[in-house]
Design an enzyme around this catalytic site. Sequence first.
Site, short mmCIF file in Angstrom:
data_model
loop_
_atom_site.label_atom_id
_atom_site.label_comp_id
_atom_site.label_asym_id
_atom_site.label_seq_id
_atom_site.Cartn_x
_atom_site.Cartn_y
_atom_site.Cartn_z
N SER A 287 -19.19 -91.48 -15.44
CA SER A 287 -18.10 -91.84 -14.57
C SER A 287 -18.35 -93.44 -13.96
O SER A 287 -18.75 -94.34 -15.19
CB SER A 287 -18.48 -91.27 -13.08
N TYR B 255 -8.13 -96.74 -13.26
CA TYR B 255 -9.69 -96.43 -13.76
C TYR B 255 -10.35 -95.69 -12.49
O TYR B 255 -10.93 -94.82 -12.61
CB TYR B 255 -10.14 -97.69 -14.07
N ASP C 36 -10.01 -87.98 -31.42
CA ASP C 36 -9.36 -88.40 -30.49
C ASP C 36 -9.29 -87.54 -29.19
O ASP C 36 -8.77 -86.54 -29.41
CB ASP C 36 -7.80 -88.84 -30.67
N LYS D 57 -12.25 -92.15 -12.26
CA LYS D 57 -13.92 -92.04 -12.18
C LYS D 57 -14.24 -91.40 -11.00
O LYS D 57 -15.00 -90.57 -11.07
CB LYS D 57 -14.33 -93.52 -12.22
N VAL E 293 -21.48 -103.17 -16.79
CA VAL E 293 -22.31 -103.17 -17.99
C VAL E 293 -21.64 -104.16 -19.04
O VAL E 293 -20.43 -104.03 -19.11
CB VAL E 293 -22.30 -101.70 -18.71
N ILE F 275 -21.87 -98.88 -24.59
CA ILE F 275 -22.94 -98.10 -23.59
C ILE F 275 -23.29 -96.81 -24.91
O ILE F 275 -24.38 -96.66 -25.23
CB ILE F 275 -22.42 -97.55 -22.56
N1 LIG Z 1 -18.85 -101.22 -19.10
C1 LIG Z 1 -18.92 -101.19 -17.67
O1 LIG Z 1 -19.21 -102.16 -16.98
C2 LIG Z 1 -18.87 -99.77 -17.28
C3 LIG Z 1 -19.35 -99.58 -15.94
C4 LIG Z 1 -19.36 -98.12 -15.57
C5 LIG Z 1 -18.80 -97.16 -16.34
N2 LIG Z 1 -18.49 -97.46 -17.66
C6 LIG Z 1 -18.01 -96.44 -18.42
O2 LIG Z 1 -18.96 -96.21 -19.66
C7 LIG Z 1 -18.38 -95.68 -20.65
C8 LIG Z 1 -18.52 -96.21 -21.98
O3 LIG Z 1 -17.79 -97.61 -21.53
P1 LIG Z 1 -18.19 -98.96 -22.55
O4 LIG Z 1 -18.23 -100.08 -21.56
O5 LIG Z 1 -19.40 -98.67 -23.40
O6 LIG Z 1 -16.90 -99.37 -23.27
P2 LIG Z 1 -16.28 -99.77 -24.82
O7 LIG Z 1 -17.40 -100.16 -25.43
O8 LIG Z 1 -14.78 -100.06 -24.84
O9 LIG Z 1 -16.49 -98.23 -25.30
C9 LIG Z 1 -15.37 -97.13 -25.03
C10 LIG Z 1 -15.81 -95.97 -25.85
O10 LIG Z 1 -14.84 -94.87 -25.94
C11 LIG Z 1 -14.12 -94.50 -27.02
N3 LIG Z 1 -12.94 -94.13 -26.76
C12 LIG Z 1 -11.74 -94.72 -26.11
N4 LIG Z 1 -10.66 -94.01 -26.30
C13 LIG Z 1 -11.01 -92.68 -26.92
C14 LIG Z 1 -10.43 -91.71 -27.22
N5 LIG Z 1 -8.89 -91.45 -27.09
N6 LIG Z 1 -10.89 -90.74 -28.04
C15 LIG Z 1 -11.87 -91.01 -28.26
N7 LIG Z 1 -12.83 -92.00 -28.01
C16 LIG Z 1 -12.32 -93.04 -27.30
C17 LIG Z 1 -14.10 -95.88 -27.90
O11 LIG Z 1 -13.97 -95.84 -29.26
P3 LIG Z 1 -12.59 -95.76 -30.22
O12 LIG Z 1 -12.14 -97.13 -29.73
O13 LIG Z 1 -13.20 -95.88 -31.52
O14 LIG Z 1 -12.00 -94.53 -29.96
C18 LIG Z 1 -15.46 -96.49 -27.46
O15 LIG Z 1 -16.50 -95.93 -28.30
C19 LIG Z 1 -16.66 -95.35 -20.26
O16 LIG Z 1 -16.44 -94.18 -19.94
C20 LIG Z 1 -16.79 -96.57 -19.09
O17 LIG Z 1 -15.76 -96.17 -18.36
C21 LIG Z 1 -18.45 -98.51 -18.11
#
Ligand SMILES: NC(=O)c1ccc[n+]([C@@H]2O[C@H](COP(=O)([O-])OP(=O)(O)OC[C@H]3O[C@@H](n4cnc5c(N)ncnc54)[C@H](OP(=O)(O)O)[C@@H]3O)[C@@H](O)[C@H]2O)c1
Length: 262
Positions: A143, A157, A65, A161, A190, A23
């Site tokens: 969230s 998780y 981080d 959230k 997503v 995202i």
């Molecule tokens: N995908 C879904 O279905 C969904 C649904 C509801 C909410 N969300 C939320 O949307 C947000 C983005 O999720 P996504 O689905 O796009 O996941 P994603 O593709 O796994 O992206 C997660 C991001 O967080 C970064 N990250 C993880 N640990 C970190 C740390 N310790 N310090 C700094 N950056 C960190 C990762 O980068 P690095 O690994 O490079 O650090 C990556 O850029 C999250 O908060 C997730 O909970 C996702």
Amino acid sequence: MSAPVPAKPSDGVCWLTGASSGIGEALIVNLVSNGWRVAISARSEDKLKTLADQYPGKVFAYPVDITDDKAVEATVEAIETDHGPIARAILNAGVYLSINAENPRFEDYAKTFDVNLKGAAACICALTPRMCARRSGQIVIVSSATAFGGMPTATAYGATKAGLLNMSEGLAIELHRYGVHVQCVTPGFVDTPAQDDNDFPKPFMVSAETAANRIARGMTRSRFEITFPRRFTWALKLIYALPRSWHIALVRKQTGWDKPPE
Ligand SMILES: NC(=O)c1ccc[n+]([C@@H]2O[C@H](COP(=O)([O-])OP(=O)(O)OC[C@H]3O[C@@H](n4cnc5c(N)ncnc54)[C@H](OP(=O)(O)O)[C@@H]3O)[C@@H](O)[C@H]2O)c1
């Protein structure tokens, strides 16, 4: 006292965490095309640099981080020194670790709490004193629809959230008088790398681009919650509005956790 308003690109720079994939990555193009200069953060330095190189003079890499509060404070300081005030902060970084209660691992709980909750707290601690002093700013906390109520295997998780939704509400109440606009994003499923290892059904899953569009549009508005896809998140809200013993039984049945273990 005037009510907080969504930040504009002329107010300063946008800081986006979790920008290296999913995202967050999809949001970069959206923010740039809406006129924002964007400071992007995540741990993956190379990925951030590659993304920043695609938008010279508009997107700037600040690897960090977020579980390291001192490093987060230094990052916010560096962004403001280099590019001026952070007018909009999108706290999007997060991890999803599935935890099975039959064989849970403490380190999975700890990592989820560290990144999703302590990481967000580190960002808040670096941002709100600056925004309060300026009497302006926008903080958008990502969230999830899992914040609405308990889900099997999402006990770490979902707890983080729900915590973030509560944190956002408290901040929205507190920061209103400082002119700081606070919003919370509660998406359903997503299609991002975070979902790659999950083999359970993901009804109404949207693409990362659709999610980014919905968030980008929501951030220009005054409404506190940015939720999508609504037919899914509103259905969940209705289920969780039932008495707890009813919704627990209903979710148990809907997710197949009413069957005996193998
Ligand atoms: N995908 C879904 O279905 C969904 C649904 C509801 C909410 N969300 C939320 O949307 C947000 C983005 O999720 P996504 O689905 O796009 O996941 P994603 O593709 O796994 O992206 C997660 C991001 O967080 C970064 N990250 C993880 N640990 C970190 C740390 N310790 N310090 C700094 N950056 C960190 C990762 O980068 P690095 O690994 O490079 O650090 C990556 O850029 C999250 O908060 C997730 O909970 C996702």
